[in-house]
Design a protein around this motif. Structure first.
Motif, PDB file in Angstrom:
ATOM      1  N   THR A  26      53.990  62.318  11.400  1.00  0.00           N
ATOM      2  CA  THR A  26      53.704  62.088  12.370  1.00  0.00           C
ATOM      3  C   THR A  26      54.627  60.668  12.673  1.00  0.00           C
ATOM      4  O   THR A  26      54.876  60.008  13.893  1.00  0.00           O
ATOM      5  N   GLU A  27      54.597  59.921  11.704  1.00  0.00           N
ATOM      6  CA  GLU A  27      55.279  58.734  11.951  1.00  0.00           C
ATOM      7  C   GLU A  27      56.657  58.859  12.321  1.00  0.00           C
ATOM      8  O   GLU A  27      57.307  58.025  13.254  1.00  0.00           O
ATOM      9  N   HIS A  28      57.470  59.804  11.488  1.00  0.00           N
ATOM     10  CA  HIS A  28      58.837  59.819  11.827  1.00  0.00           C
ATOM     11  C   HIS A  28      59.004  60.552  13.419  1.00  0.00           C
ATOM     12  O   HIS A  28      60.037  60.066  14.123  1.00  0.00           O
ATOM     13  N   PHE A  29      58.032  61.224  13.738  1.00  0.00           N
ATOM     14  CA  PHE A  29      58.054  62.058  15.240  1.00  0.00           C
ATOM     15  C   PHE A  29      57.989  61.047  16.228  1.00  0.00           C
ATOM     16  O   PHE A  29      58.799  60.694  17.122  1.00  0.00           O
ATOM     17  N   GLU A  30      56.944  59.992  15.855  1.00  0.00           N
ATOM     18  CA  GLU A  30      56.729  58.871  17.040  1.00  0.00           C
ATOM     19  C   GLU A  30      57.960  57.905  17.112  1.00  0.00           C
ATOM     20  O   GLU A  30      58.394  57.470  18.098  1.00  0.00           O
TER      21      GLU A  30
ATOM     22  N   THR B 127      50.139  59.244  19.598  1.00  0.00           N
ATOM     23  CA  THR B 127      50.757  58.561  18.243  1.00  0.00           C
ATOM     24  C   THR B 127      51.068  57.067  18.758  1.00  0.00           C
ATOM     25  O   THR B 127      50.989  56.082  17.840  1.00  0.00           O
ATOM     26  N   THR B 128      51.917  56.856  19.620  1.00  0.00           N
ATOM     27  CA  THR B 128      52.500  55.687  20.189  1.00  0.00           C
ATOM     28  C   THR B 128      51.268  54.577  20.323  1.00  0.00           C
ATOM     29  O   THR B 128      51.491  53.346  19.958  1.00  0.00           O
ATOM     30  N   ARG B 129      50.356  55.020  20.811  1.00  0.00           N
ATOM     31  CA  ARG B 129      49.243  54.019  21.060  1.00  0.00           C
ATOM     32  C   ARG B 129      48.504  53.744  19.800  1.00  0.00           C
ATOM     33  O   ARG B 129      48.373  52.364  19.417  1.00  0.00           O
ATOM     34  N   ALA B 130      48.460  54.725  18.947  1.00  0.00           N
ATOM     35  CA  ALA B 130      47.949  54.720  17.553  1.00  0.00           C
ATOM     36  C   ALA B 130      48.697  53.512  16.710  1.00  0.00           C
ATOM     37  O   ALA B 130      48.432  52.600  16.114  1.00  0.00           O
ATOM     38  N   PHE B 131      50.008  53.845  16.702  1.00  0.00           N
ATOM     39  CA  PHE B 131      50.940  53.036  15.817  1.00  0.00           C
ATOM     40  C   PHE B 131      51.263  51.702  16.198  1.00  0.00           C
ATOM     41  O   PHE B 131      51.295  50.552  15.471  1.00  0.00           O
ATOM     42  N   ALA B 132      50.842  51.695  17.700  1.00  0.00           N
ATOM     43  CA  ALA B 132      51.258  50.243  18.364  1.00  0.00           C
ATOM     44  C   ALA B 132      49.964  49.343  17.961  1.00  0.00           C
ATOM     45  O   ALA B 132      50.109  48.244  17.361  1.00  0.00           O
ATOM     46  N   ALA B 133      48.902  49.979  17.914  1.00  0.00           N
ATOM     47  CA  ALA B 133      47.675  49.302  17.618  1.00  0.00           C
ATOM     48  C   ALA B 133      47.605  49.061  16.187  1.00  0.00           C
ATOM     49  O   ALA B 133      47.077  47.807  15.765  1.00  0.00           O
TER      50      ALA B 133
ATOM     51  N   ARG C 114      50.439  48.227  14.199  1.00  0.00           N
ATOM     52  CA  ARG C 114      51.363  47.371  14.110  1.00  0.00           C
ATOM     53  C   ARG C 114      50.819  45.858  14.489  1.00  0.00           C
ATOM     54  O   ARG C 114      51.056  44.843  13.835  1.00  0.00           O
ATOM     55  N   ASN C 115      50.134  45.956  15.661  1.00  0.00           N
ATOM     56  CA  ASN C 115      49.566  44.731  16.057  1.00  0.00           C
ATOM     57  C   ASN C 115      48.487  44.280  15.304  1.00  0.00           C
ATOM     58  O   ASN C 115      48.470  43.097  14.913  1.00  0.00           O
ATOM     59  N   THR C 116      47.621  45.075  14.504  1.00  0.00           N
ATOM     60  CA  THR C 116      46.608  44.795  13.744  1.00  0.00           C
ATOM     61  C   THR C 116      47.298  43.963  12.487  1.00  0.00           C
ATOM     62  O   THR C 116      46.912  42.878  11.869  1.00  0.00           O
ATOM     63  N   GLY C 117      48.397  44.653  12.090  1.00  0.00           N
ATOM     64  CA  GLY C 117      48.881  44.215  10.751  1.00  0.00           C
ATOM     65  C   GLY C 117      49.712  42.764  10.632  1.00  0.00           C
ATOM     66  O   GLY C 117      49.448  42.228  10.012  1.00  0.00           O
ATOM     67  N   ASN C 118      50.387  42.820  12.206  1.00  0.00           N
ATOM     68  CA  ASN C 118      50.935  41.572  12.570  1.00  0.00           C
ATOM     69  C   ASN C 118      49.757  40.298  12.673  1.00  0.00           C
ATOM     70  O   ASN C 118      49.936  39.063  12.110  1.00  0.00           O
ATOM     71  N   ALA C 119      48.596  40.657  13.092  1.00  0.00           N
ATOM     72  CA  ALA C 119      47.563  39.751  13.341  1.00  0.00           C
ATOM     73  C   ALA C 119      46.958  39.316  11.865  1.00  0.00           C
ATOM     74  O   ALA C 119      46.705  38.348  11.651  1.00  0.00           O
ATOM     75  N   ILE C 120      46.881  40.341  11.011  1.00  0.00           N
ATOM     76  CA  ILE C 120      46.385  40.057   9.475  1.00  0.00           C
ATOM     77  C   ILE C 120      47.178  39.025   8.850  1.00  0.00           C
ATOM     78  O   ILE C 120      46.883  38.043   8.277  1.00  0.00           O
ATOM     79  N   SER C 121      48.582  39.506   9.197  1.00  0.00           N
ATOM     80  CA  SER C 121      49.595  38.558   8.316  1.00  0.00           C
ATOM     81  C   SER C 121      49.570  37.144   8.736  1.00  0.00           C
ATOM     82  O   SER C 121      49.737  36.199   8.130  1.00  0.00           O
ATOM     83  N   ARG C 122      49.468  36.784  10.301  1.00  0.00           N
ATOM     84  CA  ARG C 122      49.414  35.671  10.817  1.00  0.00           C
ATOM     85  C   ARG C 122      48.309  34.886  10.362  1.00  0.00           C
ATOM     86  O   ARG C 122      48.208  33.680  10.072  1.00  0.00           O
ATOM     87  N   HIS C 123      47.160  35.476  10.083  1.00  0.00           N
ATOM     88  CA  HIS C 123      46.028  34.850   9.912  1.00  0.00           C
ATOM     89  C   HIS C 123      45.828  34.331   8.542  1.00  0.00           C
ATOM     90  O   HIS C 123      45.197  33.517   8.152  1.00  0.00           O
ATOM     91  N   ARG C 124      46.531  35.201   7.612  1.00  0.00           N
ATOM     92  CA  ARG C 124      46.815  34.663   6.239  1.00  0.00           C
ATOM     93  C   ARG C 124      47.649  33.474   6.251  1.00  0.00           C
ATOM     94  O   ARG C 124      47.147  32.529   5.338  1.00  0.00           O
TER      95      ARG C 124
END
Length: 331
Positions: A9-13, A71-77, A79-89
């Motif tokens: 799914t990741e490769h397809f997206e 899939t694009t909505r799911a992976f975008a969400a 990615r955004n969440t991962g970036n937010a977690i990294s910034r918060h850290r």
């Protein structure tokens, strides 16, 4: 979820989003053949074709477009969440708790200067009369209003409270017309009671030997800021803190009602936290900034009150009924 080929799914997206197997391979750090293999596995799993392959072009089929939208909505969400977690850290936070009136009237107008000196820190202020439980609350320090002596924490005095009867200039003139004595003027006044203040009218009257046959409180507030505002409007006489309303005194919106009676002067504002918190650089930095701001403010407040003819009665706490009266006959 166990039946979903997440890698496929990741490769397809990536292919659908970038429009190219080669670009998708570069983004994911794999070979183009690995991309193609995963897409074939995904098509086999769903039993449909996801792309139309026409020479060097790949376009989505109807089923492929439906899958891409999901899939694009799911992976975008993700990615955004991962970036937010990294910034918060990476973000550094200072969290403090402060009594509401002190927070609004004293700390609020000054905290920007501390923030300007510490741009790499986020500052959170909780304005509440409740003290922090440092065992369970994620709070760095409290700015507490009280007499000190709290168990299990380290405390540093920040500033004294300077308490005296305050009113609008016109209201003081109206009281003066009621008589020459303090008791006569108070009998004609509408008293404003700050119910959560440590020093209230009954203590002030007893300490100054002022006897009133009957008095009540037309205004009762649980916030000094409301008592101060009501006094500014010329609606009554507040026994409250010059520490909290220095700008109003400097503008002449409030004046001491009885400048010949000493101002009650006692330690009331404290920086409180577990002793270990003072090992944090930001806590010590804030404490130093707070000391400088408090000293500057205290000098201004005392100079202004002295210019009105006020003196100061220093006490260790507000329970003045248990100490000797000040020796002033005010009845």
């Amino acid at each position: 979820m166990r039946n979903i080929n997440l890698k496929g799914t990741e490769h397809f997206e990536a292919v659908a989003r970038l429009g190219s197997v080669t670009k998708a391979a570069e983004e994911l750090g794999v070979t183009p053949s690995a991309i193609s293999q995963q897409i074939k596995l995904l098509e086999t799993q769903f039993g449909v074709r996801l792309f139309r392959r026409e020479k060097r072009r790949m376009s989505l089929t109807e089923e492929g477009d439906r899958l891409f939208q999901a899939t694009t909505r799911a992976f975008a969400a993700l990615r955004n969440t991962g970036n937010a977690i990294s910034r918060h850290r990476e973000v550094r936070n200072l969290t403090l708790r402060v009594s509401p009136s002190f927070g609004v009237r004293w700390l609020g107008p000054r905290i920007a200067s501390f923030a300007e000196q510490n741009l790499d820190w986020n500052i959170r202020v909780d304005a509440t009369p409740d003290f922090s439980n440092f065992d369970t609350d994620a709070v760095d320090l409290d700015l507490r209003y009280g007499v000190g002596g709290w168990a299990g924490v380290a405390e540093r005095p920040v500033m004294n409270d300077l308490v005296l009867p305050l009113c609008a200039p016109g209201y003081r003139d109206r009281m003066a017309a009621a008589g020459d004595t303090v008791a006569e003027r108070l009998s004609a006044a509408r008293l404003i009671d700050s119910v959560k203040a440590m020093f209230r009218w009954d203590l002030w009257l007893a300490a100054n030997q002022v006897e009133l046959e009957d008095y009540d409180y037309p205004f009762r507030y649980d916030r000094s800021s409301m008592s101060i505002e009501t006094a500014k409007q010329g609606a009554g006489l507040a026994l409250d803190s010059a520490t909290l309303c220095l700008p109003d005194l400097e503008r002449g919106e409030l004046v001491p009602a009885f400048p010949d009676i000493p101002v009650v002067d006692f330690p009331a504002y404290w920086l409180v936290c577990p002793a270990r918190h003072f090992n944090r650089r930001i806590v010590n930095r804030f404490a130093e900034w707070l000391d400088d701001a408090a000293i500057s403010h205290d000098v201004r407040a005392r100079a202004l009150l002295e210019s009105h003819g006020c003196s100061f009665q220093t006490e260790s706490g507000p329970d003045l009924i248990e100490v000797e009266p000040w020796g002033l006959s005010r009845s």
